[in-house]
Every structure is written in C-alpha cells, then in structure tokens.
Design a protein around this motif. Structure first.
Motif, PDB file in Angstrom:
ATOM      1  N   TRP A  20       1.816   1.922  -3.431  1.00  0.00           N
ATOM      2  CA  TRP A  20       0.627   2.358  -4.187  1.00  0.00           C
ATOM      3  C   TRP A  20       0.351   3.845  -3.958  1.00  0.00           C
ATOM      4  CZ3 TRP A  20      -4.153   4.329  -2.753  1.00  0.00           C
ATOM      5  CH2 TRP A  20      -5.124   4.374  -3.757  1.00  0.00           C
TER       6      TRP A  20
ATOM      7  N   GLN B 231       0.820  -1.208   0.000  1.00  0.00           N
ATOM      8  CA  GLN B 231       0.000   0.000   0.000  1.00  0.00           C
ATOM      9  C   GLN B 231       0.859   1.265   0.000  1.00  0.00           C
ATOM     10  OE1 GLN B 231      -2.842  -1.660  -1.017  1.00  0.00           O
ATOM     11  NE2 GLN B 231      -3.632   0.249  -0.157  1.00  0.00           N
TER      12      GLN B 231
ATOM     13  N   ARG C 255       2.948   6.106  -5.564  1.00  0.00           N
ATOM     14  CA  ARG C 255       2.706   6.294  -6.995  1.00  0.00           C
ATOM     15  C   ARG C 255       1.611   7.352  -7.218  1.00  0.00           C
ATOM     16  NH1 ARG C 255       3.331   3.340 -11.771  1.00  0.00           N
ATOM     17  NH2 ARG C 255       4.418   1.679 -10.658  1.00  0.00           N
TER      18      ARG C 255
END
Length: 1007
Positions: free
Chosen positions: A107, A104, A110
């Motif tokens: 993620w 996570q 990003r």
C-alpha cells in the motif's frame, strides 16, 4: 518481546532496523495523532519522525491514511529517507514479515509511486526481486499480481522510467514461463493473463526500450514460444523486424550482439539467495563445500518445482558474480564446481538443457570488445576439469554447445560459429586455459567432437572477426563481389576475405594468434591485376561500386567498408584526375562521392568524423570507420581527389581536422613506443614488432594493402607481417604529419598554420581528456615549429591535462624527446608574464613542466631569472607560485659561478629570503661546488663601496645573503655538514673576503 513487523524465531537476535523503528514510534507516539505540530522539525527530529511514521503505517493499518497525511506535511527531501527505510525493510526482512505488514508495504509503495518519491524505482526493483521463481505459494503469487497492478495503474509514469519498465518485463517473462506450465489451476489464470497482456504490450509498443535488456531477452522469449501471443511476436522478430518500429533495429542478430547487464540477472535471484550464493563462492573452501551445498539445496531447491530456478542461478554465477584474483587463486570453491553440482541437481531433461544454455549462452554471441571473458570462463573450466573423473559431463557439454551452434538460429549460423570460435580463442589467449589440447587429445571424447573442436579453434586463430554490432547485421553469408574488369569488360570476382598474419614458429600460441581486438577490413584488393586503369575502365568500375555502396553499407558496415576501400584505391591508383572540365558522371565528383559516403554510413550511430565516436586511443569503432579509411588512404596517396573530399566535409562542419590530428598523433605515439621498447630489448636490431599497437597495426595493414594493389605484387610484406623496418616506420610517421599539414594548407590558406593546428587541437580537448598525452607529445615533437613556446598551446596543455599525463610529459621533457618552451629566453619570459592571469592550478602545472625542461636545457638561468624578477613578481605574497617555481628551478640546477653570482645579486624585496634559501639548499645538495663557485665568483668582483659584479650591469650584491653565509660559516656549519666537509677553497680566506665586503658596504657584522 514479540515483534509487530516480522516473525521472530526462538533465540533469534532482535533486528536492529526493527528496533530503531519501534523506538522512534514509541518516543513520538503522542505526536503522531492530529492535531499535528506546526513547528518545523530539526534534521534529527525529521529522521525520527520518518521512522515513527513508517512503523505506524506498517503496524496500524487503521491509521495508515493519517500517518501518510502527516508524512506529506513534513516531507522536505522528496521522501528519499522514507523510501530508503522501506527498501531496507524489503531487503532485510521481507521473507519474515507478517502478512498484514506485507499488505501495508505494498500500500505505501503504491503511494510512493503516486507522489513520484525519490528512489521509488529502487524500491520497486527490490520488491520484484522478492518474487521467487519456482514458488507457487499464495503470498508469492499475490506479490507478483500486486506489483503488476501498480505498473498497469501507473503506465505513463512507468514509461518515463526505462530501468523499471525493462526490469519488470525481464521479471514477468521469467515468471510467465513458470506460471504457464500449470494449466487448469484457477488461481493462476488471472495472473497469467495479466502477465501476458503486460509483456505483449511492452514488447509491441516499446520495443526500443526492450532492446536495452540485450540477448537474454531472446532467451526468455524462447521459453514462451509455445504461447500463442508470443508465437506471433517471435515470428515477427525473425522475419518482420520492421513491425516493432524501433529506430535502428533491423535484425534479431543486433540483440544477440548486446550483452545483458548483470543488474537484470539479479532480478531472478532473491536477496536472501544472493547472499548465500556469494558466501558460498567467496568464503567456503573445497574441504567444507559439501555441507554448505547440502544446506543450500535444502533451503532453496528441495521442492521439485524449484528446479526451474537453477538456470537463473547459473546465469547469476556466470554474469553477475565475478570473483577477484585472490579468490580465484585460493582454495575457495570455484564457480565452475558449483555449476557442475547444480547440473547434477537437475532431475528433468528440459531443466538440464536450460541450465546448459544458461552456461553457454554468451558463448554463442561472444565478442571480445563487448563481452566479458569472466562470463564464459566457468564453461571451459567445467569441461576441462571434468575430463579426468567426469568425462560424461565434458561430452554432454560439448555436444550441447555444438548442437546449439548448428540449430539455435539456422539462418544466422555463421554468426554463432564466429561467437563460439572467438570464445575459444580468447580463453586460450588470456590464459584461462593453457590450451585445448586436454580436450582435443582426449581419447574418451568421440573423434567427431574432437575434430569439430579443433576446427572451431583453428577458425578463431585464423580470422579477424568484425565487431559485434557490425557482424550482427549479416542475415546471410556474404557473397563474392563482382567488379568489372577494366581490360575486357568481363566481371572479375573479388572474394571477401580477412587479412591474416602468418604464425611464427618461435612464438607462443597466445602470442601467435591474431589479436581479436582489431577488426581488419577486407584486403582482397591485392588480387587486382591492373592498378593503373584507363579512363573507360575507371568509370565502369567506380560507377558500379558507387551504385552499390549505399545498399551494401545499410546491410553491413563491414561490407560497406570493403566496397569503399575498393572505390578509394581505384581512384588514387589511376593516372586519371577528376576536374571541372572532365566529362564524367556527376556522382563521381569528389563532393558528390563525399555526400554518398556520408549517407551510406550514417546509420551506424554517428555522422562522419563525429567527435562522439572518436575517443583517442579507444581503437575499435574508430579504426573500423569510413573516416579512418579515408584518412589513411589520403596519407598513402595524397591524391587531390581525396583532399577535395576532406575539404568538402570540413567546410560543411565535419570535424575532419581534429580526426586527422588524432589519427596521425596516435600513429606516431605508438610508433615511438615500440621503437623505445625494441631498442631496450635489442640495441642492434632494426626490426620492430608492432602487433601489440592497435592503431599502428591497422595502419600498417592498410599500407601493405595499398602497396600490394598499387604494385600488383601480392608478396609485399614486412618480413613475417609482424615486424617492420625502422625506416618504414619513420616514413609512416612522417607521411602522416606531412599529409596533415598539406590538408591544413589546402583547407584555409588565409590563416596561419599554427592557428589552424590550435583550432583542431582545441576541438580534440573538448572531446574529453582521454588520450590527450599522445596528442600533445606528437604536436610538440613533430610539429614543433607550430607549437613550441606558443602561449595558447601551453595554456591548453595545462588546462586540459590531468596530473598523471603531466608527470609523463615531464619525464619526456627531461629525456629531451621534445621541447615545450624552446631555447629563447624572451619567449619564456613572455610566457611567464602571460601566465600571471591564469588560475593557480594552471600556474603550478606550468612551473612543473618548466622546471623539468629548464633544468636539463642549455638556457642560461643567470639571465632568465633576473628578467622574471623584473616582471614585478618578486612579491611572494602576490605571485607566490612564480617565486616558488623560480626557487625550485634554482635548487634543482647546479650552482655554477655565474648562477651563484646572480643569486647573490638578487635584492631582498618581499621574497622572504629567496637568495638565502637557494644558497641553503645548495649547501646541502651540492656544497663542494657551491663554495668553489663562491670563490670563483668573488675573484671577479670589483670592491668599490658596494659589491658589484665586473661582468654584470651594476647589480648590487644582496648583503643579507652574504650575512647568511657568514653566519653559517662562523657557527661552524661547514664542519658539521658532511656534504661539504671538503671544499676546493680556503674557507677562512672566503670568510675574510665576505666580512670585508660587509664592512666596505657600511654594514655592521654581528659575529
């Protein structure tokens, strides 16, 4: 309580960051599901929402998109606080995070790149630091691959962030060296190819950005030279640099000359390892070091593959951890001892070789002005301290160092020799080691090593090395220049050599060694036998040199300056003058030659006389420049051709005047400094040591070079070339300012000299505040007729000078080294009147300077102060700074009869008891003189109704001031004040006269 973020060991304290995030999430949980509130959160609620959303994203993957949408809806700070929270988690908890949380984390990172969040650059760099070298675990490889995918997917964004781009290149070049060793392992193949493609793409297409990394870029590429893609790249670096299409890049030695910033060395050390290393080097004492080293080894170096991280640790210790003096002087384990221990931890030869290269890498390219001596300190201390018990260590290190000098880059071996020699010299001169005798006299070292070491050190003490960026352009040893001999037309060889100062037997070695802070351009002109050339010889010699100037300057700035010096000296030492009617080549006319000089040296980052290059008293680039060479040659010769060249530059927009002014002012400032120092050391000596004054040192060298060439006398010198006669120093100062004034007169005869001087001074001030004190000191001291008392100069001084410089100027003014305002009262009054329109800070600075000068001047304050009061500035509410300045000025001066009478005559107005306050100050500071002056003053007064001074213009005595004095005397203040217990007057008589004055003026005295 089990954590949803990271693994918690038994008896481990709860992490405060994790606790604050969890608490915010639990408190705001109902608000984290749609529909979201439309109410704008308060600042505190906003911060708590950020914490709660981050915790939800990391611990609830199924709701991550919902949380991110919520975050986008409420964000007001460009995601700055949110990104800072992520950075804290990465820095403090990454190694302990649960696997799902790591996924996570990548993620959301990003997503932060996608929205260009503020501070995301720091987040990515922090994540790169978590990729450990020598670690082939799945999650470490996963992190490397995920970050690489983020960079590849956001390529355009990455190109706009040079620090992130170069940090990524630096990181993956290092990782690739580890990953490529493990061939045949399937999980590495995809990652290796991704790393190769990324690094080659950056290096081939954006090499101009890669240059920012510095010399460690070459060290990393060296470890990858066996990879086919990098073999071709390294070949182009060495033999075809134009292939990279990087502006200004022409040779690999330019990269050698650039020190790598410490921020890059941090990339190869995880935050956890950095914390432990800094603790080891800051708090662990000698007697406790073994158990801490054992713990560190077990934690980070226990696996065989982890050895490859040791070179990175050594680079970190040398370049990124510089302990303060209190640590160096304590019994804390030093850096060299840790490096010695790490060397012993190496079990393979190639790792040990890499560690030694990491230790000595900055030695190979060392230059004092661009490198830090702390980077090379561990190497010398490790060798010196290993002599007694670990002589094998010393031998191994010295052998490695000399082998690297000979073989690291054979084509540029001279450059490496200069670097290592300079390193040895600086280490001794700065006292890192007292001398190299412990090595050169050690019988356990082989004779060849000792001889090589002695030669290396002697080379450093006998040469003045050019600056790093200048020397870096040498791709081969310099060949002797060929100059046609004007007498017979045959070529005469002028060897390229460096000017040296003979050592004096009475000085310490560190003082005798030539100061490497200045690079002295070739002085070989002394070998010319006929300085007065015929016209034909002149044309032949100058034409050949002018033709070679441009090409030589492109290859090396030093060589270009050598040739330029020959051209200028040949011009000014002839009886031949180029005029309009002279049948000579057009390329030899002043305008054409000025253009060629400008074009020849434009490749070095700035145009001629560029203000971005010249910062006063920053004496490296400025001394070694074509502009400085032109100026000093003009000062020595005052040749018409030189003057025409400078006028040409000036009329074409170049900052010749400001450059010239700074040059002359700095020479004068340094000359005055050594005069004052030498007079304090030896009142009877007129021999002044100038070697520690860089500008003056270079100027004297060039003067000696000019005189030797002019008089064909190679023995022209100043005693031992380290002292100078006072008369010569005075002449050099005077010549500099005379030449500058001549230039001003010839540049624009239609304007007054003071206007031209002010224009140059204003340009210098616009360049920056650095070094303005020497400028103003020189102008008011040596160009006083153009500057003293002028409003524009004084305003410029107070507007651009910092407080520290103004204090120093006040000291100089008090010592009467120069005058800022002059002896004319009308000039000072006019200046005060003009200052009423200035800002309050500028007025305060003005009065600080004025008080310092007027308190020691011969100006009659009793005439000056009333005129300033007549300017209608007596209202302290409107012009409080002026009133305060007058008050401080009067209090600082002695209470003479004339001044006391003037103070008594000042009206009250709105000054709030100005006269009484001045008298009160004098009572404490100089009571005896005050009452003596009062008696003398009252004896001169004509008592007719009002108290009027006989020698004044009818100004009425201030009755309130008189009342204050009487009140003071009646209350016994005289007897209680120790400062005025004895006064040269009859106090009762004085009181009677004052009381009678009050009665006569119709006032009632209240006892």
């Amino acid at each position: 309580m089990n954590s949803k973020l990271h693994r918690v060991a038994p008896f481990e304290f709860v992490n405060q960051l994790e606790a604050s995030l969890r608490e915010a999430f639990e408190c705001l949980h109902p608000k984290l599901r749609p529909p979201f509130s439309l109410v704008i959160p308060s600042p505190i609620e906003y911060l708590e929402l950020n914490q709660a959303i981050l915790y939800g994203i990391l611990t609830e993957p199924q709701f991550a998109k919902v949380h991110f949408t919520h975050l986008c809806a409420i964000v007001t700070d460009g995601y700055k606080f949110f990104v800072n929270l992520i950075v804290k988690i990465v820095f403090e908890l990454y190694t302990k995070l649960l696997d799902s949380v790591k996924v996570q984390l990548i993620w959301i990172s990003r997503k932060m790149v996608d929205v260009s969040a503020e501070g995301v650059q720091n987040l990515l760099i922090c994540l790169m630091r978590q990729i450990a070298g020598g670690d082939y675990s799945d999650w470490n490889l996963w992190l490397a691959a995920e970050l690489l995918r983020i960079f590849q997917d956001n390529w355009e964004w990455l190109l706009e962030e040079p620090l992130v781009l170069t940090s990524a290149l630096f990181t993956y070049l290092r990782l690739l060296a580890d990953h490529y060793r493990l061939s045949g392992v399937s999980k590495f193949e995809t990652l290796k190819q991704m790393e190769i493609d990324f690094c080659i793409r950056v290096l081939r297409n954006h090499f101009d950005l890669c240059l920012r990394i510095g010399r460690d870029l070459i060290r990393l590429l060296q470890d990858l030279s066996h990879i086919p893609e990098f073999q071709a790249l390294c070949k182009d670096l060495l033999s075809n640099p134009a292939e990279f299409r990087a502006l200004g890049f022409s040779d690999i030695s330019q990269i050698y000359a650039r020190r790598t910033s410490s921020q890059y060395h941090l990339l190869h050390i995880t935050p956890e390892m950095e914390t432990q290393l800094r603790f080891l080097l800051t708090h662990v004492r000698w007697r406790n070091h073994r158990r801490y080293q054992t713990w560190f080894h077990r934690k980070f170096l226990s696996r065989p593959e982890c050895e490859t991280i040791i070179p990175d640790i050594v680079r970190f210790i040398c370049c990124a951890h510089h302990p303060p003096n209190e640590v160096i002087q304590s019994d804390i384990i030093p850096r060299w001892a840790i490096i010695g221990w790490l060397l012993n931890c190496c079990s393979t030869n190639h790792v040990a070789s890499s560690v030694k290269l990491s230790l000595f890498y900055d030695w190979l390219f060392y230059h004092e002005k661009s490198d830090n001596v702390m980077n090379i300190e561990p190497g010398i201390l490790l060798m010196v301290n290993s002599v007694t018990k670990y002589i094998d260590m010393t031998c191994s290190l010295l052998e490695f160092l000399f082998i690297r000098v000979d073989n690291y880059d054979v084509v540029r071996r001279d450059f490496l020799v200069r670097g290592v020699s300079s390193a040895f010299h600086v280490l001794v001169r700065k006292g890192v080691v007292h001398s190299l005798e412990v090595l050169t006299s050690c019988s356990s070292l082989s004779p060849s090593l000792r001889q090589r070491l002695s030669c290396m050190f002697l080379a450093s003490t006998s040469e003045a090395f050019p600056m790093a960026m200048e020397v870096s352009r040498f791709s081969r040893p310099l060949l002797p220049l060929k100059l046609p001999c004007p007498s017979n037309g045959k070529s005469q060889e002028l060897p390229v050599q460096e000017m040296r100062i003979p050592e004096s037997s009475g000085e310490n070695r560190s003082d005798r060694a030539l100061d490497n802070s200045i690079s002295v351009v070739d002085n070989s002109l002394a070998s010319c036998r006929k300085p007065i050339l015929s016209c034909n010889g002149f044309l032949g010699a100058i034409s050949e040199l002018v033709e070679t100037l441009g090409e030589a300057a492109k290859k090396s700035k030093v060589t270009g300056l050598q040739i330029l010096e020959k051209i200028l000296f040949l011009f000014v030492n002839t009886k031949f003058s180029i005029g309009v009617e002279t049948p000579v080549e057009s390329s030899l006319r002043p305008e054409a030659l000025a253009h060629q000089i400008m074009e020849a040296f434009k490749d070095y980052g700035a145009n001629m006389f560029d203000p971005r290059v010249f910062r006063p008293l920053s004496c490296t680039d400025e001394i070694q420049s074509a502009a400085a060479l032109v100026i000093c040659t003009y000062i020595f010769s005052r040749h018409q051709m030189m003057q025409d060249m400078m006028i040409f530059w000036s009329r074409n927009g170049y900052q010749v005047g400001p450059w010239f002014l700074v040059y002359a002012s700095t020479i004068a400032y340094e000359a005055d400094m050594i005069c004052s120092r030498n007079l304090m050391d030896d009142q009877s000596s007129n021999k002044l040591n100038y070697t520690k004054m860089p500008f003056l040192k270079h100027h004297i060298y060039k003067y000696l070079s000019f005189m030797r060439f002019q008089t064909k006398n190679c023995s022209v010198t100043c005693e031992s070339d380290s002292v100078v006669e006072f008369k010569l120093l005075l002449k050099l100062k005077e010549d500099a300012f005379i030449s500058y004034i001549m230039f001003l007169q010839s540049s624009d005869a239609s304007k007054p000299l003071s206007k031209l001087l002010f224009s140059d001074l204003h340009s210098c001030c616009d360049w920056g505040a650095e070094g303005l004190k020497p400028l103003f000191c020189a102008i008011f001291r040596y160009l006083s007729d153009l500057s003293t008392g002028k409003e524009e100069f004084i305003h410029l001084l107070v507007d651009h000078s910092e407080h520290a410089n103004l204090v120093a100027l006040e000291f100089d003014v008090c010592l009467k080294r120069f005058s800022l305002f002059g002896p004319d009262i009308e000039t000072i009054v006019h200046l005060v009147k003009c200052s009423l329109n200035w800002g309050s800070v500028e007025q305060q600075k003005l009065w600080g300077l004025m008080i310092s000068e007027l308190s020691v001047s011969s100006i009659q304050l009793e005439k000056l102060v009333p005129q300033i009061f007549d300017l209608s500035v007596s209202d302290s509410n409107v012009h409080s700074i002026v009133v305060e300045g007058l008050f401080n000025l009067c209090c600082r001066c002695a209470p003479s009869p004339e001044l006391v009478g003037m103070i008594l005559s000042l009206p009250d107005g709105n000054t709030g008891g100005f006269a009484a306050s001045v008298l009160a100050s004098w009572v404490v500071s100089n009571g005896s003189m005050l009452f003596g002056s009062l008696v003398e003053c009252l004896e001169k007064i004509n008592w007719e109704g009002y108290l009027v001074l006989q020698n004044s213009t009818g100004v009425v005595i201030n009755n309130s001031s008189t009342l204050w004095l009487l009140t003071f005397l009646n209350k016994g203040g005289l007897e209680s004040n120790n400062h005025i217990s004895k006064v040269p007057a009859d106090v009762q008589h004085l009181k009677d006269k004052l009381m009678q004055a009050m009665v006569d003026s119709g006032k009632q005295l209240i006892s």
